[in-house]
Design a protein around this motif. Structure first.
Motif, PDB file in Angstrom:
ATOM      1  N   LYS A  43      79.052 -12.799  48.213  1.00  0.00           N
ATOM      2  CA  LYS A  43      79.739 -11.604  47.425  1.00  0.00           C
ATOM      3  C   LYS A  43      80.328 -10.592  48.643  1.00  0.00           C
ATOM      4  N   TYR A  44      79.269 -10.212  49.434  1.00  0.00           N
ATOM      5  CA  TYR A  44      79.857  -9.315  50.414  1.00  0.00           C
ATOM      6  C   TYR A  44      79.707  -9.790  51.846  1.00  0.00           C
ATOM      7  N   THR A  45      80.698  -9.631  52.334  1.00  0.00           N
ATOM      8  CA  THR A  45      80.719 -10.300  53.833  1.00  0.00           C
ATOM      9  C   THR A  45      80.301  -9.268  55.016  1.00  0.00           C
ATOM     10  N   ASP A  46      80.289  -8.021  54.696  1.00  0.00           N
ATOM     11  CA  ASP A  46      80.000  -7.119  55.588  1.00  0.00           C
ATOM     12  C   ASP A  46      78.656  -6.439  55.409  1.00  0.00           C
ATOM     13  N   LEU A  47      77.615  -7.227  55.235  1.00  0.00           N
ATOM     14  CA  LEU A  47      76.393  -6.895  54.996  1.00  0.00           C
ATOM     15  C   LEU A  47      75.840  -6.222  56.434  1.00  0.00           C
ATOM     16  N   PRO A  48      74.795  -5.200  56.496  1.00  0.00           N
ATOM     17  CA  PRO A  48      74.269  -4.668  57.721  1.00  0.00           C
ATOM     18  C   PRO A  48      73.215  -5.836  58.214  1.00  0.00           C
ATOM     19  N   VAL A  49      72.984  -5.550  59.686  1.00  0.00           N
ATOM     20  CA  VAL A  49      72.203  -6.684  60.233  1.00  0.00           C
ATOM     21  C   VAL A  49      70.740  -6.555  59.779  1.00  0.00           C
ATOM     22  N   ASN A  50      70.253  -5.591  59.308  1.00  0.00           N
ATOM     23  CA  ASN A  50      68.975  -5.563  58.901  1.00  0.00           C
ATOM     24  C   ASN A  50      68.958  -5.708  57.190  1.00  0.00           C
ATOM     25  N   HIS A  51      69.777  -6.393  56.908  1.00  0.00           N
ATOM     26  CA  HIS A  51      70.042  -6.625  55.343  1.00  0.00           C
ATOM     27  C   HIS A  51      68.680  -6.998  54.594  1.00  0.00           C
ATOM     28  N   ALA A  52      68.031  -8.115  55.251  1.00  0.00           N
ATOM     29  CA  ALA A  52      66.835  -8.799  54.689  1.00  0.00           C
ATOM     30  C   ALA A  52      65.788  -7.656  54.738  1.00  0.00           C
ATOM     31  N   ASP A  53      65.531  -6.667  55.651  1.00  0.00           N
ATOM     32  CA  ASP A  53      64.646  -5.547  55.349  1.00  0.00           C
ATOM     33  C   ASP A  53      64.805  -4.606  54.349  1.00  0.00           C
ATOM     34  N   LEU A  54      66.122  -4.292  54.248  1.00  0.00           N
ATOM     35  CA  LEU A  54      66.631  -3.547  53.355  1.00  0.00           C
ATOM     36  C   LEU A  54      66.515  -3.929  52.032  1.00  0.00           C
ATOM     37  N   LEU A  55      66.849  -5.144  51.645  1.00  0.00           N
ATOM     38  CA  LEU A  55      66.675  -5.876  50.527  1.00  0.00           C
ATOM     39  C   LEU A  55      65.258  -5.799  50.049  1.00  0.00           C
ATOM     40  N   LEU A  56      64.238  -6.368  50.945  1.00  0.00           N
ATOM     41  CA  LEU A  56      62.936  -6.131  50.637  1.00  0.00           C
ATOM     42  C   LEU A  56      62.327  -4.783  50.354  1.00  0.00           C
ATOM     43  N   ASN A  57      62.910  -3.888  50.927  1.00  0.00           N
ATOM     44  CA  ASN A  57      62.266  -2.405  50.728  1.00  0.00           C
ATOM     45  C   ASN A  57      62.775  -1.909  49.366  1.00  0.00           C
ATOM     46  N   HIS A  58      64.246  -2.139  49.040  1.00  0.00           N
ATOM     47  CA  HIS A  58      64.701  -1.783  47.577  1.00  0.00           C
ATOM     48  C   HIS A  58      64.126  -2.617  46.563  1.00  0.00           C
ATOM     49  N   LEU A  59      63.720  -3.834  46.758  1.00  0.00           N
ATOM     50  CA  LEU A  59      63.377  -4.795  45.738  1.00  0.00           C
ATOM     51  C   LEU A  59      61.817  -4.146  45.305  1.00  0.00           C
ATOM     52  N   THR A  60      60.984  -3.590  46.276  1.00  0.00           N
ATOM     53  CA  THR A  60      59.723  -3.198  46.218  1.00  0.00           C
ATOM     54  C   THR A  60      59.774  -1.597  45.491  1.00  0.00           C
ATOM     55  N   MET A  62      62.079  -0.699  43.596  1.00  0.00           N
ATOM     56  CA  MET A  62      62.649  -0.610  42.236  1.00  0.00           C
ATOM     57  C   MET A  62      61.614  -1.399  41.611  1.00  0.00           C
ATOM     58  N   LYS A  63      60.847  -1.990  41.727  1.00  0.00           N
ATOM     59  CA  LYS A  63      59.515  -2.851  41.257  1.00  0.00           C
ATOM     60  C   LYS A  63      58.648  -1.739  40.914  1.00  0.00           C
ATOM     61  N   ASP A  64      58.495  -0.650  41.980  1.00  0.00           N
ATOM     62  CA  ASP A  64      57.259   0.357  41.642  1.00  0.00           C
ATOM     63  C   ASP A  64      57.750   1.410  40.845  1.00  0.00           C
ATOM     64  N   CYS A  65      58.975   1.764  40.581  1.00  0.00           N
ATOM     65  CA  CYS A  65      59.544   2.752  39.902  1.00  0.00           C
ATOM     66  C   CYS A  65      59.855   2.001  38.483  1.00  0.00           C
ATOM     67  N   GLY A  66      59.828   0.616  38.248  1.00  0.00           N
ATOM     68  CA  GLY A  66      59.842   0.356  36.962  1.00  0.00           C
ATOM     69  C   GLY A  66      61.248  -0.260  36.298  1.00  0.00           C
ATOM     70  N   GLN A  67      61.969  -0.058  37.401  1.00  0.00           N
ATOM     71  CA  GLN A  67      63.666  -0.733  37.260  1.00  0.00           C
ATOM     72  C   GLN A  67      63.644  -2.257  36.986  1.00  0.00           C
ATOM     73  N   ILE A  68      62.811  -2.631  37.865  1.00  0.00           N
ATOM     74  CA  ILE A  68      62.790  -4.473  37.846  1.00  0.00           C
ATOM     75  C   ILE A  68      61.318  -4.587  37.512  1.00  0.00           C
ATOM     76  N   VAL A  69      61.029  -5.942  37.035  1.00  0.00           N
ATOM     77  CA  VAL A  69      59.700  -6.476  36.705  1.00  0.00           C
ATOM     78  C   VAL A  69      59.685  -7.830  37.391  1.00  0.00           C
ATOM     79  N   ILE A  70      58.744  -8.175  38.061  1.00  0.00           N
ATOM     80  CA  ILE A  70      58.461  -9.470  38.902  1.00  0.00           C
ATOM     81  C   ILE A  70      57.700 -10.259  38.095  1.00  0.00           C
ATOM     82  N   ILE A  71      57.671 -11.678  37.793  1.00  0.00           N
ATOM     83  CA  ILE A  71      57.132 -12.616  37.116  1.00  0.00           C
ATOM     84  C   ILE A  71      57.518 -13.768  37.656  1.00  0.00           C
ATOM     85  N   ASN A  72      56.276 -14.368  38.157  1.00  0.00           N
ATOM     86  CA  ASN A  72      56.390 -15.645  38.830  1.00  0.00           C
ATOM     87  C   ASN A  72      57.522 -15.717  39.910  1.00  0.00           C
ATOM     88  N   ASN A  73      57.321 -14.652  40.797  1.00  0.00           N
ATOM     89  CA  ASN A  73      58.251 -14.517  41.889  1.00  0.00           C
ATOM     90  C   ASN A  73      59.599 -14.445  41.493  1.00  0.00           C
TER      91      ASN A  73
END
Length: 160
Positions: A43-60, A62-73
């Motif tokens: 969807k987005y072609t101009d993602l930053p170079v460190n996209h994988a690290d940023l995504l992982l940090n934001h997922l963590t 969001m999971k810690d503050c309760g916005q998303i829930v992780i079940i079976n990965n």
């Protein structure tokens, strides 16, 4: 977070918005990290170079503050329609409601064998069987292994 703002092109929405959009688009069985990454890269072609690290940090975060829930990965939006996470062991049986006008049952039965009543009279003893030969029981057979049968004596050199 200031370095993230510098690396992100101004045309991109914030990472939590992109993650929520990806989870909404991938509703089938939730979205794991790799499917979210694939969705964002298409969807987005101009993602930053460190996209994988940023995504992982934001997922963590969001999971810690309760916005998303992780079940079976798989990541799901937190809310009333998200699947419930089961605990360990067998789930309890659903309780059936009592019929109208019925009294609730008393306390549950205690576990284990009930104690003997100390005021109860002693139990009657069983009568002994009639005396008989000590080695023969009710079936007529003696107890234990039967004796070996001795071979008959040899006659004319041939065993009988």
């Amino acid at each position: 977070m200031a370095t993230e703002e510098l690396n992100k092109p101004p045309s991109l929405p914030s990472y939590p918005q992109m993650i929520m959009e990806a989870i909404d688009a991938l509703k089938t069985e939730g979205a794991n990290k790799s499917t979210i990454t694939q969705y964002l890269e298409t969807k987005y072609t101009d993602l930053p170079v460190n996209h994988a690290d940023l995504l992982l940090n934001h997922l963590t975060q969001m999971k810690d503050c309760g916005q998303i829930v992780i079940i079976n990965n798989n990541y799901f939006k937190a809310g009333s329609n998200s699947p419930q996470k089961r605990g360990r062991g067998r789930p309890p049986k659903p309780k059936e409601p009592l019929p109208a006008g019925a009294l609730p049952p008393g306390p549950p039965r205690p576990r284990g064998r009930p104690r003997k009543d100390p005021n109860a009279p002693p139990a009657a003893k069983k009568p002994k069987p009639a005396p008989g030969p000590p080695s023969i029981s009710k079936t007529g057979r003696p107890r234990g292994r039967p004796r070996k049968v001795q071979p008959q004596s040899v006659q004319n050199g041939v065993e009988a």
